[in-house]
Design a protein around this motif. Structure first.
Motif, PDB file in Angstrom:
ATOM      1  N   LYS A 117       0.838  -1.206   0.000  1.00 22.61           N
ATOM      2  CA  LYS A 117       0.000   0.000   0.000  1.00 22.61           C
ATOM      3  C   LYS A 117       0.873   1.255   0.000  1.00 22.61           C
ATOM      4  N   ASN A 118       2.008   1.186   0.701  1.00 23.42           N
ATOM      5  CA  ASN A 118       2.902   2.336   0.797  1.00 23.42           C
ATOM      6  C   ASN A 118       3.840   2.473  -0.399  1.00 23.42           C
ATOM      7  N   VAL A 119       3.895   1.440  -1.234  1.00 26.73           N
ATOM      8  CA  VAL A 119       4.814   1.446  -2.368  1.00 26.73           C
ATOM      9  C   VAL A 119       4.090   1.732  -3.685  1.00 26.73           C
ATOM     10  N   ASP A 120       2.987   1.019  -3.921  1.00 26.52           N
ATOM     11  CA  ASP A 120       2.255   1.169  -5.175  1.00 26.52           C
ATOM     12  C   ASP A 120       0.812   0.727  -4.948  1.00 26.52           C
ATOM     13  N   GLU A 121      -0.107   1.666  -5.059  1.00 25.95           N
ATOM     14  CA  GLU A 121      -1.507   1.372  -4.746  1.00 25.95           C
ATOM     15  C   GLU A 121      -2.147   0.396  -5.734  1.00 25.95           C
ATOM     16  N   VAL A 122      -1.739   0.446  -6.983  1.00 21.46           N
ATOM     17  CA  VAL A 122      -2.285  -0.492  -7.968  1.00 21.46           C
ATOM     18  C   VAL A 122      -1.831  -1.914  -7.620  1.00 21.46           C
ATOM     19  N   ALA A 123      -0.562  -2.064  -7.281  1.00 21.96           N
ATOM     20  CA  ALA A 123      -0.042  -3.373  -6.883  1.00 21.96           C
ATOM     21  C   ALA A 123      -0.759  -3.858  -5.626  1.00 21.96           C
ATOM     22  N   TYR A 124      -1.023  -2.940  -4.720  1.00 21.62           N
ATOM     23  CA  TYR A 124      -1.761  -3.282  -3.500  1.00 21.62           C
ATOM     24  C   TYR A 124      -3.136  -3.853  -3.836  1.00 21.62           C
ATOM     25  N   VAL A 125      -3.868  -3.166  -4.717  1.00 16.30           N
ATOM     26  CA  VAL A 125      -5.217  -3.612  -5.090  1.00 16.30           C
ATOM     27  C   VAL A 125      -5.146  -4.955  -5.817  1.00 16.30           C
ATOM     28  N   ARG A 126      -4.154  -5.119  -6.677  1.00 11.43           N
ATOM     29  CA  ARG A 126      -3.995  -6.402  -7.372  1.00 11.43           C
ATOM     30  C   ARG A 126      -3.768  -7.535  -6.378  1.00 11.43           C
ATOM     31  N   PHE A 127      -2.845  -7.304  -5.442  1.00 12.07           N
ATOM     32  CA  PHE A 127      -2.539  -8.334  -4.450  1.00 12.07           C
ATOM     33  C   PHE A 127      -3.777  -8.628  -3.605  1.00 12.07           C
ATOM     34  N   ALA A 128      -4.453  -7.561  -3.174  1.00 13.20           N
ATOM     35  CA  ALA A 128      -5.645  -7.718  -2.341  1.00 13.20           C
ATOM     36  C   ALA A 128      -6.739  -8.485  -3.078  1.00 13.20           C
ATOM     37  N   LEU A 144     -11.416  -0.513  -2.591  1.00  9.72           N
ATOM     38  CA  LEU A 144     -10.967   0.747  -3.200  1.00  9.72           C
ATOM     39  C   LEU A 144     -11.386   1.946  -2.357  1.00  9.72           C
ATOM     40  N   LYS A 145     -12.602   1.902  -1.812  1.00  5.04           N
ATOM     41  CA  LYS A 145     -13.074   2.996  -0.955  1.00  5.04           C
ATOM     42  C   LYS A 145     -12.219   3.119   0.295  1.00  5.04           C
ATOM     43  N   LYS A 146     -11.832   1.978   0.879  1.00  6.29           N
ATOM     44  CA  LYS A 146     -10.945   2.012   2.060  1.00  6.29           C
ATOM     45  C   LYS A 146      -9.620   2.667   1.710  1.00  6.29           C
ATOM     46  N   LEU A 147      -9.103   2.317   0.531  1.00  8.90           N
ATOM     47  CA  LEU A 147      -7.838   2.887   0.083  1.00  8.90           C
ATOM     48  C   LEU A 147      -7.963   4.397  -0.114  1.00  8.90           C
ATOM     49  N   LEU A 148      -9.055   4.828  -0.728  1.00 14.97           N
ATOM     50  CA  LEU A 148      -9.284   6.265  -0.925  1.00 14.97           C
ATOM     51  C   LEU A 148      -9.424   6.992   0.415  1.00 14.97           C
ATOM     52  N   ASN A 149     -10.136   6.402   1.347  1.00 19.42           N
ATOM     53  CA  ASN A 149     -10.270   7.011   2.683  1.00 19.42           C
ATOM     54  C   ASN A 149      -8.934   7.142   3.388  1.00 19.42           C
ATOM     55  N   ASP A 150      -8.104   6.115   3.263  1.00 18.87           N
ATOM     56  CA  ASP A 150      -6.767   6.164   3.863  1.00 18.87           C
ATOM     57  C   ASP A 150      -5.937   7.303   3.254  1.00 18.87           C
ATOM     58  N   ASN A 151      -6.084   7.501   1.940  1.00 22.31           N
ATOM     59  CA  ASN A 151      -5.336   8.564   1.273  1.00 22.31           C
ATOM     60  C   ASN A 151      -5.819   9.949   1.688  1.00 22.31           C
TER      61      ASN A 151
END
Length: 154
Positions: A117-128, A144-151
């Protein structure tokens, strides 16, 4: 040390130095017979960690398996392999430093996702998406919404 080129059983150490994280020793060797050079790494032998999988079976922890999963998630992304190797090393260090002999695959997956998540958000979503086995578009959107909220909090 057996030469990987000719199979001869004797070699001499040309150079020896600690790795960047000081957890192993990198040795440059030269075969006594064929003269070719190769690199070996010396690490402290550690007690094997067992991974408890979702079906409750157990297997030995494998750093390469974690690294391969991250490489797959980062395919065609601007993430250097060196960074993924560092993450794999960090995760392995955290696991061994916990002094537990068993860890769940869920815990490892969460560690990987947190680092990606801290390195590449697309890779994070792919892995997740593979790790959490999204059943439909709604569970994917929730992630994706959780990721956006974190950002937004950053």
């Amino acid at each position: 040390m057996k030469c990987p080129f000719c199979g001869f059983l004797d070699s001499k150490v040309i150079d020896s130095r600690p790795t960047d994280d000081s957890t192993s020793i990198r040795r440059r060797r030269e075969c006594i017979k064929c003269g070719k050079r190769f690199t070996t790494y010396e690490k402290v032998e550690q007690v094997p960690i067992l991974v408890i999988k979702k079906d409750l079976s157990r297997e030995t922890y494998d750093r390469d398996k974690v690294l391969k999963g991250m490489i797959k998630a980062c395919e065609k992304r601007p993430v250097p392999i060196k960074k993924l190797e560092e993450i794999a090393d960090e995760i392995e260090r955290e696991i061994y430093n916990s002094y537990e002999k068993e860890i769940t695959s869920t815990e490892i997956g969460e560690m990987v996702m947190e680092k990606l998540k801290n390195v590449d958000e697309v890779a994070y979503v792919r892995f997740a998406s593979v790790y959490r086995q999204f059943k439909d578009i709604n569970t994917f959107m929730d992630e994706l919404k959780k990721l956006l909220n974190d950002n937004e909090k950053k």
